[in-house]
Enzyme design. Structure first.
Site, short mmCIF file in Angstrom:
data_model
loop_
_atom_site.label_atom_id
_atom_site.label_comp_id
_atom_site.label_asym_id
_atom_site.label_seq_id
_atom_site.Cartn_x
_atom_site.Cartn_y
_atom_site.Cartn_z
N LYS A 116 -122.11 -17.69 107.92
CA LYS A 116 -122.38 -17.39 108.89
C LYS A 116 -120.92 -17.27 109.76
O LYS A 116 -120.64 -17.16 110.89
CB LYS A 116 -123.32 -19.15 109.16
N LEU A 203 -123.99 -24.92 124.03
CA LEU A 203 -123.95 -24.46 125.16
C LEU A 203 -125.58 -25.25 125.65
O LEU A 203 -126.87 -25.50 124.60
CB LEU A 203 -124.51 -22.57 125.19
N HIS A 208 -132.39 -17.99 124.10
CA HIS A 208 -132.47 -17.31 123.10
C HIS A 208 -132.67 -15.28 123.04
O HIS A 208 -133.94 -15.21 122.93
CB HIS A 208 -133.30 -17.56 122.10
N HIS A 235 -136.97 -25.16 116.24
CA HIS A 235 -136.70 -23.48 115.30
C HIS A 235 -137.83 -23.06 114.92
O HIS A 235 -137.08 -21.48 113.91
CB HIS A 235 -135.91 -24.07 114.49
N ARG A 291 -132.83 -8.21 108.21
CA ARG A 291 -134.58 -8.27 107.64
C ARG A 291 -135.03 -7.55 109.15
O ARG A 291 -134.38 -7.61 110.13
CB ARG A 291 -134.71 -8.90 107.16
N VAL A 294 -140.71 -11.14 112.20
CA VAL A 294 -141.88 -11.23 112.31
C VAL A 294 -142.64 -10.76 113.72
O VAL A 294 -143.40 -10.01 113.96
CB VAL A 294 -141.96 -12.82 112.37
C1 MV4 Z 1 -126.18 -23.24 119.81
C2 MV4 Z 1 -127.45 -23.87 120.91
C3 MV4 Z 1 -126.16 -24.23 121.44
N1 MV4 Z 1 -124.82 -24.21 121.44
N2 MV4 Z 1 -125.20 -23.07 119.31
C4 MV4 Z 1 -130.38 -23.37 116.66
C5 MV4 Z 1 -131.04 -22.38 116.46
C6 MV4 Z 1 -129.48 -21.02 115.66
N3 MV4 Z 1 -129.79 -20.33 115.09
C7 MV4 Z 1 -128.71 -21.91 116.44
N4 MV4 Z 1 -129.40 -22.41 117.15
C8 MV4 Z 1 -128.54 -23.38 118.35
N5 MV4 Z 1 -127.27 -23.06 118.29
C9 MV4 Z 1 -124.24 -23.45 120.31
N6 MV4 Z 1 -123.51 -22.68 120.33
C10 MV4 Z 1 -128.54 -24.15 120.46
C11 MV4 Z 1 -129.23 -23.91 119.35
C12 MV4 Z 1 -130.50 -24.19 119.46
C13 MV4 Z 1 -131.59 -22.88 119.54
C14 MV4 Z 1 -131.82 -22.13 119.60
C15 MV4 Z 1 -131.95 -20.84 119.50
C16 MV4 Z 1 -133.60 -21.14 120.42
C17 MV4 Z 1 -134.27 -22.78 120.06
C18 MV4 Z 1 -132.85 -23.20 119.46
C19 MV4 Z 1 -132.86 -25.03 119.73
C20 MV4 Z 1 -132.21 -25.96 119.28
C21 MV4 Z 1 -130.91 -26.07 118.85
#
Ligand code: MV4
Length: 447
Positions: A116, A203, A208, A235, A291, A294
């Site tokens: 990452k 954040l 998303h 997640h 990839r 889903v």
């Molecule tokens: C974050 C975030 C807030 N700020 N990064 C969770 C999954 C991973 N792909 C990245 N994630 C997050 N990264 C920053 N800088 C909050 C999350 C996160 C989240 C992101 C997408 C969908 C659902 C989530 C649920 C909790 C936290």
């Protein structure tokens, strides 16, 4: 074009890929565990090879068995689906060494995006906007404090070998930082055998949003618009839609063009998804998935393009069938993931499906490998099907979704269908007014 494709997956995605192969006139081989002998895709495939016992490690993740199945059946390519070996760089390299085509990007591109820190560095270099944070790995408390003070609290510490939400710690003040850093490092070391971590601005209320991209491996890249996957629980995505209710056409083409150009410059081959957090009108790269996902059917619904056909075309050297200007976004699509789980507790509910009746009519698609009388084995994830609904606009899509959910019957096990019947009537969902925390808050309220 390929003569014979081996499908190294199970469930609805194995059937999805099988259907694409049949349409293209390509012979199919499926590999399966002893738990999946009765699966629909095994029945429909031209050939099947049992590669081991139920545990994934000994079957769907067993590279040697899968390569052997390719050699025995004479398959010239492997489609990995999602999960299992789909983002395993070593698997892609081993297939290449055996002159078998991996239907996906190069091992090197998988490796970059699996790390990452390297993924974020690469994204930044390619002109993709990233979340403010450390340039690379953070080792010392002092460094962490310096970066955090610069970007401002709250901050999040993430494992470089993590992704998908595994190994993250939030620090709200400098007082939390040392503990968060040490915990994140030791958890990452234990979980991934790699304790490298990095820091980002946290954040608080983002959405998303992910962009579907494709590269032809020869310097051309296109985007197929975005999907909004903000409705998640632990997640795990629950509901996905395209277009995002939060974006306008200008934002869509701005972020799409950035992603398409990045994919072209990277020389990327095949399908990919560039994930962003979106807050206050800004996009922030977090990860890239190398990839098919889903939720790819919502993109297929609004573009009319078969993404698995495109994957197979590109992998066989035939290039993309479309240029960017050929890709038009038509209406709105929503996908509900139907899991064999209790709709309140999400406890898995395997067992025999006594009755399975799927909805139909204009704008309805059901991707599922199950049938009446099918016994869901307890060894794998609980996704039993996906309901994908398309309409000319979001309102029409929601009307159809409500009707389709009413028609759907799954007896004998618990499913998440009742959750979707609740969601489709919720005013925030009707308005598209939700962020990544909305679903967990809603479930906690117990409405
Ligand atoms: C974050 C975030 C807030 N700020 N990064 C969770 C999954 C991973 N792909 C990245 N994630 C997050 N990264 C920053 N800088 C909050 C999350 C996160 C989240 C992101 C997408 C969908 C659902 C989530 C649920 C909790 C936290």
């Amino acid at each position: 074009m390929f003569q014979k494709i081996l499908i190294a997956n199970r469930g609805e995605i194995a059937l999805r890929v099988l259907r694409a192969c049949k349409e293209l006139g390509i012979q199919t081989v499926v590999v399966h565990s002893t738990a999946d002998s009765d699966a629909m895709h095994v029945r429909l495939a031209d050939e099947s090879v049992c590669i081991g016992p139920p545990p994934s490690r000994e079957s769907y993740l067993n590279i040697h068995q899968i390569v052997a199945a390719c050699e025995i059946t004479g398959a010239d390519a492997v489609h990995p689906g999602y999960g299992f070996l789909s983002e395993n760089a070593k698997f892609a390299d081993i297939l290449a060494a055996h002159n078998i085509t991996f239907i996906g990007p190069s091992g090197d591109h998988i490796r970059i995006m699996g790390d990452k820190i390297e993924a974020k560095r690469t994204a930044k270099r390619l002109g993709i906007p990233v979340v403010p944070g450390s340039d690379g790995a953070i080792n010392e408390d002092k460094e962490a404090k310096r970066v955090a003070a610069e970007i401002g609290y709250p901050v999040i510490i993430k494992a470089s070998a993590g992704g998908g939400g595994r190994g993250m710690k939030v620090a709200h003040t400098e007082a939390d930082l040392e503990v968060a850093l040490q915990t994140a490092k030791s958890e990452a070391g234990a979980a991934f055998g790699d304790d490298a971590v990095y820091i980002e601005k946290y954040l608080q209320k983002p959405r998303h949003i992910e962009v579907q991209v494709f590269g032809d491996g020869a310097g051309r890249g296109v985007h197929f618009g975005e999907r909004d996957c903000s409705l998640q629980r632990r997640h795990q995505k629950v509901w996905e839609e395209a277009n995002s209710p939060a974006l306008n056409a200008e934002e869509r083409s701005r972020i799409g063009d950035i992603c398409a150009k990045a994919i072209a410059d990277l020389g990327y081959s095949g399908a990919g998804t560039i994930e962003f957090l979106y807050e206050n009108g800004e996009f922030y790269f977090i990860e890239m998935n190398t990839r098919l996902q889903v939720e790819h059917p919502v993109t297929e619904a609004i573009t009319g393009i078969d993404l698995v056909h495109e994957q197979i075309r590109v992998a066989s050297g035939g290039g993309l069938s479309v240029r960017q200007e050929d890709i038009k976004f038509n209406g709105h699509a929503i996908e509900c993931r139907i899991n064999a789980e209790d709709p309140r507790t999400f406890t898995p509910s395997p067992g025999t499906i006594t009755h399975f009746h799927t909805p139909g009519g204009l704008g309805i698609r059901v991707d599922s490998g199950v049938y009446s009388g099918y016994k869901i084995p307890p060894y794998y994830d609980s996704l039993i099907g996906k309901l994908i609904v398309h309409g000319r606009n979001r309102v029409e899509c929601m009307m159809r979704l409500r009707r389709a959910l009413d028609e759907f019957v799954v007896d004998g096990i618990k499913t998440t269908l009742p959750l979707f019947r609740d969601l489709v009537g919720n005013p925030d969902i009707a308005n598209g007014d939700y962020d990544i925390h909305w679903l967990e808050k809603y479930l906690a309220k117990g409405e």
